[in-house]
Design a protein around this motif. Sequence first.
Motif, PDB file in Angstrom:
ATOM      1  N   ILE A  27       0.841  -1.190   0.000  1.00 15.95           N
ATOM      2  CA  ILE A  27       0.000   0.000   0.000  1.00 15.95           C
ATOM      3  C   ILE A  27       0.879   1.243   0.000  1.00 15.95           C
ATOM      4  CG2 ILE A  27      -1.752   1.287   1.284  1.00 15.95           C
ATOM      5  CD1 ILE A  27      -2.737  -1.373   2.424  1.00 15.95           C
ATOM      6  N   TYR A  35      -2.459   6.948   1.927  1.00 19.74           N
ATOM      7  CA  TYR A  35      -3.505   5.976   1.630  1.00 19.74           C
ATOM      8  C   TYR A  35      -4.762   6.329   2.414  1.00 19.74           C
ATOM      9  CZ  TYR A  35      -2.021   4.147   6.143  1.00 19.74           C
ATOM     10  OH  TYR A  35      -1.703   4.034   7.475  1.00 19.74           O
ATOM     11  N   ARG A  68      -8.761   1.839   2.099  1.00 23.55           N
ATOM     12  CA  ARG A  68      -7.788   0.990   1.382  1.00 23.55           C
ATOM     13  C   ARG A  68      -7.170  -0.030   2.324  1.00 23.55           C
ATOM     14  NH1 ARG A  68      -4.989  -2.182  -0.546  1.00 23.55           N
ATOM     15  NH2 ARG A  68      -3.340  -1.990  -2.129  1.00 23.55           N
ATOM     16  N   LYS A 123      -9.943  -2.630   3.794  1.00 22.82           N
ATOM     17  CA  LYS A 123     -10.318  -3.669   2.833  1.00 22.82           C
ATOM     18  C   LYS A 123      -9.236  -4.734   2.704  1.00 22.82           C
ATOM     19  CE  LYS A 123     -13.676  -1.237  -0.033  1.00 22.82           C
ATOM     20  NZ  LYS A 123     -13.997  -0.706  -1.393  1.00 22.82           N
ATOM     21  N   SER A 124      -7.980  -4.317   2.777  1.00 29.38           N
ATOM     22  CA  SER A 124      -6.879  -5.270   2.694  1.00 29.38           C
ATOM     23  C   SER A 124      -6.896  -6.231   3.873  1.00 29.38           C
ATOM     24  CB  SER A 124      -5.541  -4.523   2.647  1.00 29.38           C
ATOM     25  OG  SER A 124      -4.473  -5.430   2.534  1.00 29.38           O
TER      26      SER A 124
END
Length: 233
Positions: free
Chosen positions: A100, A104, A108, A111-112
């Motif tokens: 990433i 960020y 983001r 969700k990872s």
Amino acid sequence: MLKVGLVDDRYIDLDKLNGIVAGIPEVEVVFSTLSAEEAYEHIKKENVDLLIADIEMPNLSGYELADIIHSHALDIAVIFVTANSGYAVHAFELNVHDYIMKPYSRDRLVKSIERLLEKTKTAGIIGRLYIKQKNDIHIIQKKDIIFIERSGRSTTIYTKTGPIKTYQTLNELEGELRERDFLRSHRSFIINIHYVKNFSLYAKNSYIVTFDGIEEQAMITKEKVNFLQNHYF
């Protein structure tokens, strides 16, 4: 519960990681540090499922930390959160979960991590071991295995509920037990480090291992004791 360790040498970035990760359900932050060396010490001593790390840090880098995890086959996923895109190709050679780029968004990173949570849930069957006998197949939870001994042409798997014999070799079983919990302690033994109670010197280069819950004992070489001290305890 997914146990997560955080490391970034910039306080403002570490604080952002803490704020995001601590608010995700089914996730527990077990350590948060500005030092990769300190993160390494935590990894040796604590159960960690995921490491979220910056890459470029003084002394020990996040990339070097991930390389240690990869080279020692530790069962720890890695997410790099970095301002440097130059490591991306090499990072995925280490089988990292995600890469990433800073800056960020919260979404983001969330969700990872949620993707990793789903992956660990669907991989539940990996936590079972299928033991072949002449006419039967025993299905046991890996976490219930205390140690495994090869004697002659048979193998005995000592579990919390009793021993199970199989014709499968240690090499075959070792291939199914790649989690951080298990160690090939000796040519005739595989041990689960979480049940180890004591090491007693047996000979110049070997020790007797005693375990919680059972009287049976295993063997471990001096080399593997040193490995445990350096990488687990």
